[in-house]
Design a protein around this motif. Structure first.
Motif: not given
Length: 486
Positions: A431-437
Motif C-alpha cells: 500500500a502507498i500513501s500519495m500526497p494528493m489532498a
C-alpha cells in the motif's frame, strides 16, 4: 548550495551531482546537519546527529558507488540497530541502550550509498499514534506545529517534509510509514512481505505485521530505495521475492488501464465528509488518466479482522516489552519508565496462549483470502490514509501516555482514527500513501492505494503517473510552514 536549491533536489538528484563532481558527500552531510539545526528546534524530530558521520559520511560504510552516492539519511530510532549507536526506542527505560551489531538492513542501506547521519523520533516502542510525550519529546508537524505528525515514523516524516533531508527510514506495523507520510505530504510505501529483511532479530513471518521502508518526496527515490535495499539475509525464515523488472525502470512508463475501487466504509469506521470528497476528487483524477473508477467495498469481515489485529498488537508489543525488561533484569514494567498504556498492553498480552494466537492467525488467513478474492476483479483499492483529521498535539486519547484503563477501548480509538492502513499489514499486501489532498486544518491528507501481494511496482507505477500528471506538484504545490527554504 542555497536552501532553495537544497530543497528542490531529491536524493537521486543530489547523488547525480556527487557523481558529476559538483559536490562531495561531506558537503552534503554538512548541509544536512545545518538543515537539521535550522528546523529541529521547531519540530523536535531528531534525537541525535552523528557528528562523526557528518565529518566523514563514508566512515560507517556508505558506498559512494551505490545509487545514492553518499546522500544524507536519517534512521528511525527503532527496529534497525546500528553497531555502537544508541537506540532508545522513544522510551525512558531504554535511555543509554547501545546496539552491539548492525542489522542486515542497515548494511543494505549503506551499500545503497546512504550516509546515516542520525536518529529520528518515535513513540515508545513504536506503539502509538504520535511521538508526543513531553517527558521524552513532542514531535510537531511542519505544516502546522500545533499538530502532531502522527506515528510511529514521526520524526522521519517531519524532517523529510521540512526539507532537512530528502529521505529517511520509516517502519510500518499498521500504517506507520503511510500515516505520517499522509500527514506530512510525502510518499510512503508499505511493501509486501518478503522485500526488506528484519534480520537478525525477526522475520516477516515471526514479526507478522511489521515492515521496513522509507519516507521520500518523490516516487523515484522510493523506487530506487526498494531496488537497492530489498533482499533477504542468509537463512531467512521465509522466501524473499524479486520482481521481473526493477521498480526504477517500471515507473518510467504509465501502468495499463486499472480497475480502481474507491472505498471508505470499513466495517464500523467512516471517513469525514471532507475526506470522502478528497477521495472522490482523487478518483476523478485517476479516471481522467484512463482508469476505471467505481465505489466498491471488499467483502471482508472487518470486525473479525480488527479484533485479530488488536490481539496481534497486544501480544506482539507485550513480547517486545518483555524482551526489553529481560535486558534490564526486570520482572515487570516499572511505572514512570514505561508509559501507562504500554504497561497495560504488557499486562493484557504477556499471557496470550497459543490457542488465542491460532484463532488470530485463522482470522488473518480469512481476511487475506477475502482481499485476495477481491483483487481477482480489481487492481487497486483507493482510500484516504486516515478517517479523521490529524490530532492537535497533546490529544492523549491516541497516545500511550493516556490514562485509559481499558486497552481494548484504547485500540478502538486508534481504529476510528486509522482504519484504512492496518489490514494491509495483516494480509502482507502493499500500500502507498500519495500526497494528493489537504485537510481543513492545512495539513496534508494522503490518499492510499492498496494492491495485491507483490504488486508493489504497480503502486509505484501508478504513483509516478499521478506525479507526472500533477507536474510534480504534490500537496497542491504548497510547502510546510517550517521548511529549510522558508
Amino acid at each position: 548550495m542555497s536552501w532553495e536549491d537544497w530543497a528542490r533536489h531529491d536524493a537521486l538528484a543530489l547523488a547525480a551531482r556527487v557523481r558529476a563532481g559538483e559536490v562531495t558527500p561531506a558537503e552534503l552531510a554538512a548541509q544536512a546537519a545545518a538543515a537539521i539545526a535550522r528546523t529541529n528546534p521547531d519540530l523536535s524530530a531528531v534525537v541525535e546527529v552523528f557528528e562523526d558521520v557528518v565529518a566523514d559520511p563514508l566512515r560507517d560504510g556508505a558506498d559512494p558507488a551505490g545509487p545514492f552516492a553518499g546522500v544524507p539519511y536519517l534512521m528511525k530510532d527503532l527496529s534497525v540497530p546500528l553497531k555502537g549507536r544508541l537506540q532508545e526506542m522513544g522510551s525512558l527505560l531504554m535511555r543509554g541502550n547501545r546496539s552491539a551489531a548492525d542489522s542486515y538492513l542497515a548494511g543494505r542501506i549503506r551499500q545503497a550509498g546512504l550516509a546515516i547521519l542520525g536518529r529520528t523520533t518515535t513513540p515508545e516502542f513504536g506503539c502509538c499514534s504520535a511521538a508526543d510525550n513531553p517527558a521524552v519529546y513532542s514531535t510537531r508537524n511542519p505544516w502546522n506545529t500545533a499538530h502532531v505528525t502522527n506515528g510511529s515514523s514521526a520524526g522521519s516524516g517531519a524532517m523529510v517534509a521540512a526539507g532537512a533531508v530528502p529521505m529517511a527510514h520509516a517502519t510500518d506495523g499498521g500504517g506507520s510509514i503511510r500515516i505520517p507520510a499522509g500527514a506530512c505530504g510525502l510518499i510512503g510505501l508499505k511493501v509486501s512481505r518478503g522485500v526488506f529483511s528484519t534480520a537478525p532479530a525477526t522475520s516477516d513471518l515471526t514479526g507478522l505485521v511489521s515492515i521496513q521502508g522509507c519516507h521520500s518526496r518523490t516516487v523515484r527515490d522510493t523506487a530506487a530505495f526498494v531496488d537497492a535495499c530489498r533482499g533477504g539475509a542468509p537463512g531467512e525464515f521465509m522466501p524473499f521475492w524479486t520482481p521481473a523488472e526493477p521498480c526504477s525502470r517500471l515507473i518510467e512508463r504509465d501502468p495499463p488501464k486499472l480497475r480502481i475501487a474507491l472505498s471508505h466504509e470499513w466495517g464500523d469506521y467512516r471517513a469525514t465528509p471532507h475526506f470522502v470528497a478528497a477521495l472522490e476528487k482523487a478518483g476523478r483524477l485517476l479516471e481522467s488518466l484512463g482508469h476505471h473508477v467505481e465505489w466498491v467495498l471488499p467483502a471482508v469481515d472487518f470486525r473479525a479482522a480488527f479484533a485479530a489485529q488488536t490481539l496481534c498488537y497486544i501480544s506482539n508489543f507485550a513480547q517486545t516489552i518483555s524482551a526489553t525488561l529481560a535486558m534490564k533484569g526486570l520482572d515487570r514494567p516499572p511505572e514512570g519508565l514505561i508509559e501507562p498504556i504500554n504497561i497495560r498492553i504488557w499486562e493484557a498480552g504477556i499471557g496470550t496462549t497459543y490457542s488465542e494466537r491460532y484463532r488470530m492467525q485463522a482470522a488473518f488467513n480469512a481476511t487475506s483470502r477475502a482481499f485476495g478474492a477481491f483483487f481477482e476483479d480489481w487492481d487497486i483499492i483507493l482510500t484516504p490514509v486516515t478517517a479523521l483529521p490529524t490530532p492537535p498535539a497533546g490529544t492523549t486519547e491516541f497516545l500511550t501516555i493516556s490514562d485509559n484503563p481499558d486497552v481494548l477501548d484504547w485500540f478502538g480509538n486508534l481504529w476510528r482514527q486509522f482504519p484504512y492502513t492496518p489490514l494491509a499489514n495483516l494480509c502482507g499486501i502493499p500500500a502507498i500513501s500519495m500526497p494528493m489532498a489537504m485537510q481543513e486544518n492545512g495539513i496534508p491528507l494522503g490518499i492510499q492505494a492498496v494492491a495485491k501481494q507483490a504488486d508493489d511496482g504497480l503502486l509505484l507505477q501508478l504513483a509516478a503517473q499521478v506525479e507526472r500528471a500533477l507536474g510534480g506538484a504534490w500537496n497542491e504545490g504548497r510547502r510546510p510552514a517550517v521548511h529549510v527554504a522558508a
